[in-house]
Design a protein around this motif. Structure first.
Motif, mmCIF file in Angstrom:
data_model
loop_
_atom_site.group_PDB
_atom_site.id
_atom_site.type_symbol
_atom_site.label_atom_id
_atom_site.label_comp_id
_atom_site.label_asym_id
_atom_site.label_seq_id
_atom_site.Cartn_x
_atom_site.Cartn_y
_atom_site.Cartn_z
ATOM 1 N N LYS A 20 51.210 13.551 -28.373
ATOM 2 C CA LYS A 20 52.133 12.958 -29.615
ATOM 3 C C LYS A 20 53.347 13.010 -29.117
ATOM 4 C CE LYS A 20 50.508 13.629 -33.934
ATOM 5 N NZ LYS A 20 49.681 14.072 -35.130
ATOM 6 N N SER A 31 61.591 13.712 -37.325
ATOM 7 C CA SER A 31 62.577 13.542 -38.334
ATOM 8 C C SER A 31 62.406 14.999 -39.093
ATOM 9 C CB SER A 31 62.215 12.373 -39.197
ATOM 10 O OG SER A 31 62.313 11.068 -38.477
ATOM 11 N N THR A 54 50.100 18.149 -39.494
ATOM 12 C CA THR A 54 49.852 18.561 -38.172
ATOM 13 C C THR A 54 50.913 19.046 -37.245
ATOM 14 O OG1 THR A 54 48.376 16.575 -37.766
ATOM 15 C CG2 THR A 54 49.059 17.512 -36.051
HETATM 16 P P1 NAP Z 1 56.227 11.138 -37.297
HETATM 17 O O1 NAP Z 1 56.495 11.566 -35.837
HETATM 18 O O2 NAP Z 1 54.937 10.071 -37.518
HETATM 19 O O3 NAP Z 1 56.175 12.270 -38.302
HETATM 20 C C1 NAP Z 1 55.502 12.109 -39.318
HETATM 21 C C2 NAP Z 1 55.143 13.528 -39.910
HETATM 22 O O4 NAP Z 1 54.618 13.194 -41.365
HETATM 23 C C3 NAP Z 1 53.891 14.084 -39.263
HETATM 24 O O5 NAP Z 1 53.950 15.378 -39.091
HETATM 25 C C4 NAP Z 1 52.638 13.531 -40.166
HETATM 26 O O6 NAP Z 1 51.399 13.970 -40.025
HETATM 27 C C5 NAP Z 1 53.302 13.467 -41.529
HETATM 28 N N1 NAP Z 1 52.650 12.879 -42.499
HETATM 29 C C6 NAP Z 1 52.457 11.534 -42.519
HETATM 30 N N2 NAP Z 1 51.889 11.128 -43.805
HETATM 31 C C7 NAP Z 1 51.661 12.386 -44.418
HETATM 32 C C8 NAP Z 1 50.874 12.633 -45.538
HETATM 33 N N3 NAP Z 1 50.551 11.699 -46.180
HETATM 34 N N4 NAP Z 1 50.670 13.895 -45.750
HETATM 35 C C9 NAP Z 1 51.166 14.867 -45.121
HETATM 36 N N5 NAP Z 1 52.014 14.655 -44.076
HETATM 37 C C10 NAP Z 1 52.126 13.473 -43.734
HETATM 38 O O7 NAP Z 1 57.528 10.336 -37.826
HETATM 39 P P2 NAP Z 1 59.096 10.792 -37.454
HETATM 40 O O8 NAP Z 1 59.224 12.180 -37.571
HETATM 41 O O9 NAP Z 1 59.866 9.917 -38.490
HETATM 42 O O10 NAP Z 1 59.096 10.366 -35.989
HETATM 43 C C11 NAP Z 1 58.929 9.068 -35.612
HETATM 44 C C12 NAP Z 1 59.333 8.597 -34.224
HETATM 45 O O11 NAP Z 1 60.741 8.526 -34.403
HETATM 46 C C13 NAP Z 1 59.256 9.886 -33.399
HETATM 47 O O12 NAP Z 1 58.350 10.407 -32.900
HETATM 48 C C14 NAP Z 1 60.409 9.669 -32.288
HETATM 49 O O13 NAP Z 1 60.028 8.659 -31.542
HETATM 50 C C15 NAP Z 1 61.418 8.891 -33.068
HETATM 51 N N6 NAP Z 1 62.400 9.963 -33.677
HETATM 52 C C16 NAP Z 1 63.074 10.589 -32.643
HETATM 53 C C17 NAP Z 1 64.123 11.634 -33.062
HETATM 54 C C18 NAP Z 1 64.816 12.226 -31.937
HETATM 55 O O14 NAP Z 1 64.687 13.200 -32.006
HETATM 56 N N7 NAP Z 1 65.912 11.393 -31.559
HETATM 57 C C19 NAP Z 1 64.266 11.906 -34.546
HETATM 58 C C20 NAP Z 1 63.396 11.124 -35.425
HETATM 59 C C21 NAP Z 1 62.498 10.311 -35.144
HETATM 60 P P3 NAP Z 1 50.414 13.777 -39.001
HETATM 61 O O15 NAP Z 1 50.993 14.030 -37.417
HETATM 62 O O16 NAP Z 1 49.300 14.307 -39.222
HETATM 63 O O17 NAP Z 1 50.376 12.158 -39.272
#
Ligand code: NAP
Ligand code: FAD
Length: 910
Positions: A375, A235, A256
């Motif tokens: 990841k 995201s 990360t």
């Molecule tokens: P995510 O992959 O879990 O990323 C969250 C990010 O926030 C990570 O970099 C995490 O770091 C960071 N974070 C979390 N808590 C934090 C804190 N307290 N302080 C600082 N940094 C923090 O979540 P997401 O980006 O929403 O994606 C989730 C999943 O949804 C994806 O993996 C994918 O499967 C799907 N998605 C797909 C798309 C697409 O391209 N179609 C787009 C968005 C989402 P850490 O890694 O250190 O935890």
């Protein structure tokens, strides 16, 4: 609650049909609920003693899964009610409206397959559709099929209690409404429970606060603003370049770094559309593909089996493909072998370094704390290049931790930032979050949350023991988030519909997995993960992003295709592992659907596809040629310090040997190794990968000695040669770089039997002294009628007919109780060297190994028996191909180290 639809009730014929020609065990012949008193009985529309629930099925969630269920269930005539917390349909695509949000699976793959006519009234504009376009598509489908009438919006399901007497769920919503339903299907999504902002002081912040996971419906304009983005998962990586285009200043707080590949988005290509000419075939191929996208198959080529130049070209091709799954399948072992993974990761890191101008920013953006692909990697548009803009800055919060949010911005340990807006792209309590948020009480009032306190346990990711008639769409233990979810959602919903049909036809009104089946599946899910590098990453796949969440690998990584085969097999075997019950009684064919290690299963499937003739049907020369041909493409095993080939004097002439020397400084203990091949096949180098592996792991010299083979040289030629080799190595230990007195034997298969026999001969002939014996799936008895020969006669690599063929070539029936052939026949096993015996679960020779270990133990010989669960005869020898054999080889090496350590004199040890 009264249901306003005019659908038929859940149909329940009077009698079930037990006789389906499959093995069926009756768990209970008497319905336990028939003891209820008459006044507790209610009458339903089908005239049985069960109350009629308000609806047949409650579906929770109206995203892709909920919509598809609404479509299928309504058309099948079920009375249903869909509850959705949001005020409209769309799920993920309703909530995640952040700038830049789009799919990372091609749009034509990420859509419903049930409407082959879709092109008449729908057109995708891009390879990767944006969130608004996907939401429009879902609305279009909902309208076209009149699905909204089944959905109650702005309603969150909060509780669900199983009523065992009435065999139904009592579902309660946040509005206090109770609905009774025979079945509950959780279509609540894997990524629908946002994580809270885990930073102090947010309530103080005077500016705007956004979460990518709950973005406002009105456009957000960052023009001229100072914006912070926290989080660099998919995201964050999608939104950062778009926000950067508007914002005056953008500061990205990265905990990360993530691997991201260029999406190379653009108009939908005519080639892609052409692939869809035969729509039905295309969708069927998706369902039977590795990741839910046709033509993107798992690679079977190991990284280091091809040249460096070829590898770099392959990586470049993946980088330029603009396809996420392409990047995940560059080589077969990228997700398994750390060295292979490192090389590909380094390729991507070099790309990052080449794009980002500032070396420190580039270094901070290079992921080094997790293997690539372990990841969720991202697809982006201009993500890395965005950091070259002067108004964009990266803050590495590992080096500069966020202290707090202030009224005006964010304080890190060493700097204060001022912002107009903060965007949290901090992810989700994934896979289990939305399920666990509902207070489910199953049989005997057990809370699902308690049952899953140490991690989810499911059968097929679809159901869980103790919670009858509850289904999870893309639940934990299914491919879900590792796949094109549109395909996985349909596969699950279809399975549930088939299951409801089966229950209806059979006269059952409840279904629940058995403990055996659930434990077996949970084990299988873990086995799949354990052969990969997934568990080594702190990912949301592992629950590692949520403080306090159990560290368990949540999805199933065996692939959409293998997973679907398991689901189909369960059904074909009379719902193997499911207990079904109804007014007339219950029925259960208990068992475990996948007992083999997943990599073993894959190897066996690939071998079966070759359709080779059985070796025992061939002349010996042809069988030897085929054996050599089968060994040739196997991964070579690890590098050792030195390999030296030579000859040694056998019992009747020279014998070839190969010596494997560790890279560490010598001298070393020596292990004399006897190869497998049923006395007929193989030679000193045929088990080369295994010998290399043993050499490296145990830090010992391995001397793999050849012996004469049958039918040219029958019993006792092999064991005579083995004894001669042992003596020669003992006599020449210093010259070979060995430590005098530090001598052990090892053998696999027939070689294991030979190793056991030479230990007995050495004991009886007064030397040489052998300090330990490593018997890998050894042939110890010559008996081919034991249970393991019957149970594993065919289908597991080594067959019973082949073993009989080997024995017939080697030894007369009259000699088969000679301990030099059948060491288990020895009258006295005392005084033998300590042993480790490995017996594979799916091996005709399993009982030989187990019996010999038991006999050694009974004779007072320190013996370790390793029962290799889910393994076959070749599990140990296919180094780097059957990765599940690695822990067994590690155990073997540890045993060798122990044998040598126990006999080492203080002078030798120093
Ligand atoms: P995510 O992959 O879990 O990323 C969250 C990010 O926030 C990570 O970099 C995490 O770091 C960071 N974070 C979390 N808590 C934090 C804190 N307290 N302080 C600082 N940094 C923090 O979540 P997401 O980006 O929403 O994606 C989730 C999943 O949804 C994806 O993996 C994918 O499967 C799907 N998605 C797909 C798309 C697409 O391209 N179609 C787009 C968005 C989402 P850490 O890694 O250190 O935890
Ligand atoms: P969801 O779409 O999550 O819908 C679940 C619904 O259930 C939600 O609307 C929620 O409000 C509702 N709900 C939850 N709990 C309750 C309750 N107790 N009561 C009532 N309602 C409830 N997958 C891919 O395969 N490819 C992609 O490109 C891709 N991109 C993604 C991008 C983003 C930003 C995110 C977050 C995920 C992405 N995913 C992608 C995964 C995506 O979640 C799935 O593809 C798919 O949309 C899931 O559909 P679903 O119906 O199972 O769940």
């Amino acid at each position: 609650m009264a249901d306003d639809s005019k659908q038929a009730t859940f149909e329940r014929p009077a009698r079930r049909n037990d006789a389906e020609g499959v093995e069926v065990k009756y768990c209970r012949t008497q319905d336990s609920r028939s003891a209820r008193s008459d006044d507790q009985r209610m009458t339903d529309t089908a005239g049985t003693d069960r109350p009629t629930p308000d609806v047949d099925v409650v579906v929770v969630g109206a995203g892709i899964a909920g919509l598809y269920l609404a479509y299928r269930l309504s058309r099948a005539g079920y009375r249903l009610r869909v509850f959705e917390a949001a005020d409209d349909i769309g799920g993920t695509w309703y909530w995640n409206r952040y700038p830049g949000a789009r799919v990372d699976v091609p749009s034509v793959d990420y859509m419903f397959s049930f409407d082959p006519d879709w092109r008449r009234d729908w057109q995708w504009t891009e390879k990767y559709a944006t969130q608004p376009e996907i939401l429009r598509y879902l609305n279009h489908v909902a309208d076209k099929h009149d699905l909204r009438r089944h959905i109650t919006f702005s309603t969150r399901v909060q509780h669900a209690d199983w009523d065992d007497d009435a065999s139904l769920w009592r579902v309660r919503t946040d509005g206090g409404v109770e609905v009774t339903s025979r079945f509950v299907v959780m279509a609540t999504g894997c990524l629908s429970m946002p994580k809270p902002a885990e930073v102090d002081g947010l309530e103080r912040f005077a500016g705007e606060v956004y979460f990518t996971s709950a973005w406002p419906h009105e456009p957000v304009d960052f023009t001229g603003k100072r914006v912070a983005v926290i989080g660099t998962g998919s995201s964050g990586i999608q939104s950062i370049p778009v926000i950067a285009q508007q914002a005056r200043e953008l500061v990205v707080f990265q905990r990360t770094p993530n691997f991201s590949f260029p999406a190379l988005n653009g108009p939908l290509s005519p080639e892609k559309l052409a692939q869809l000419t035969s729509e039905a075939e295309y969708r069927a191929a998706a369902r039977m593909s590795f990741g839910g996208i046709p033509m993107m198959e798992r690679s079977i080529i190991p990284t280091f089996s091809v040249s460096e130049t070829e590898r770099q070209q392959r990586y470049e091709h993946a980088w330029q493909s603009g396809l996420l799954f392409e990047t995940l399948t560059v080589y077969a072992d990228v997700g398994i072998n750390p060295a292979a993974n490192h090389e590909f990761a380094e390729f991507v890191r070099n790309k990052i370094r080449s794009i980002v101008d500032d070396p420190q920013t580039a270094a901070d953006l290079c992921p080094t704390d997790h293997p690539i692909g372990m990841k969720r990697p991202c697809l982006d548009t201009n993500y890395y290049a965005t950091y070259n803009s002067p108004h964009v800055r990266l803050v590495n919060v590992r080096k500069h931790p966020i202290r707090q949010v202030t009224e005006t911005g964010i304080d890190t340990a060493d700097e204060s930032f001022s912002f107009d807006a903060i965007v949290f792209a901090t992810g989700f309590d994934a896979v289990t979050g939305a399920i666990s948020a509902v207070d489910f009480r199953g049989r005997n009032g057990v809370a699902l949350k308690d049952k899953w306190a140490n991690g989810p346990q499911t059968y097929l990711g679809l159901t869980t023991t103790g919670f009858p008639n509850l289904f999870f769409i893309t639940g934990p233990g299914s491919p879900s988030v590792l796949s094109n979810m549109a395909v996985s959602i349909e596969q699950h919903a279809d399975w549930v519909l088939d299951c409801l049909g089966h229950l209806s036809t059979g006269g059952f009104d409840a279904i629940e997995p058995t403990e055996t089946a659930e434990a077996g599946w949970t084990q299988h899910v873990n086995d799949c993960a354990d052969i990969t590098l997934y568990p080594s990453a702190n990912s949301w796949y592992m629950g590692a992003n949520v403080p306090g969440k159990p560290r368990v690998f949540l999805p199933y990584c065996g692939g959409v295709d293998f997973y679907a085969l398991s689901c189909d097999e369960v059904v074909a075997r009379d719902y193997l592992g499911f207990s079904r019950s109804g007014p007339d009684g219950s029925r259960c064919n208990d068992g475990v659907v996948r007992r083999l290690q997943p990599d073993v299963e894959m190897v066996l499937m690939e071998a079966a596809a070759l359709n080779l003739p059985p070796m025992e049907s061939m002349p010996v020369a042809d069988a030897r040629a085929l054996y050599a041909q089968m060994l040739a493409p196997l991964p070579p095993g690890p590098d050792v310090g030195e390999i030296a080939d030579g000859v040694l004097p056998g019992a009747a002439g020279d014998l070839a040997y190969r010596l494997y020397r560790p890279a560490t400084p010598g001298p070393h203990p020596i292990v004399v190794y006897f190869h497998g091949g049923g006395y007929v096949l193989g030679d000193a180098i045929s088990d080369d990968p295994l010998c290399r592996d043993l050499c490296v792991r145990s830090d010992t010299i391995i001397v793999s000695a050849n012996y004469r083979h049958a039918p040219e040289h029958r019993f006792p030629a092999a064991v005579d040669d083995a004894m001669a080799a042992l003596r020669w190595v003992a006599d020449n230990a210093p010259g070979l770089g060995g430590i005098p007195g530090q001598l052990a034997v090892c053998g696999w298969s027939a070689g294991g039997g030979i190793a056991a026999a030479v230990c007995q001969l050495a004991r009886d002939m007064g030397g040489p002294v052998v300090v330990g014996q490593v018997l890998l799936m050894p042939a110890t008895s010559g008996d081919t009628t034991s249970a393991s020969y019957t149970e594993n006669a065919d289908g597991y690599g080594l067959t019973t007919p082949l073993m009989r063929w080997f024995y017939d070539h080697y030894i007369d029936a009259a000699d088969r109780s000679d301990p030099r052939f059948a060491p288990l026949s020895a009258v006295d096993l005392s005084g033998l060297p300590p042993a480790i015996v490995v017996a594979a679960e799916f091996d005709p020779l399993r009982d030989d190994g187990e019996a010999y270990a038991a006999a050694l133990d009974a004779a007072g010989v320190p013996t370790e028996l390793v029962r290799a669960r889910g393994a076959i005869h070749q599990s140990i020898s296919m180094v780097d191909l059957v990765v599940s054999g690695a822990p067994i080889r590690a155990q073997t090496a540890d045993a060798l180290r122990r044998f040598f350590a126990a006999t080492r004199t203080p002078e030798l040890a120093s």
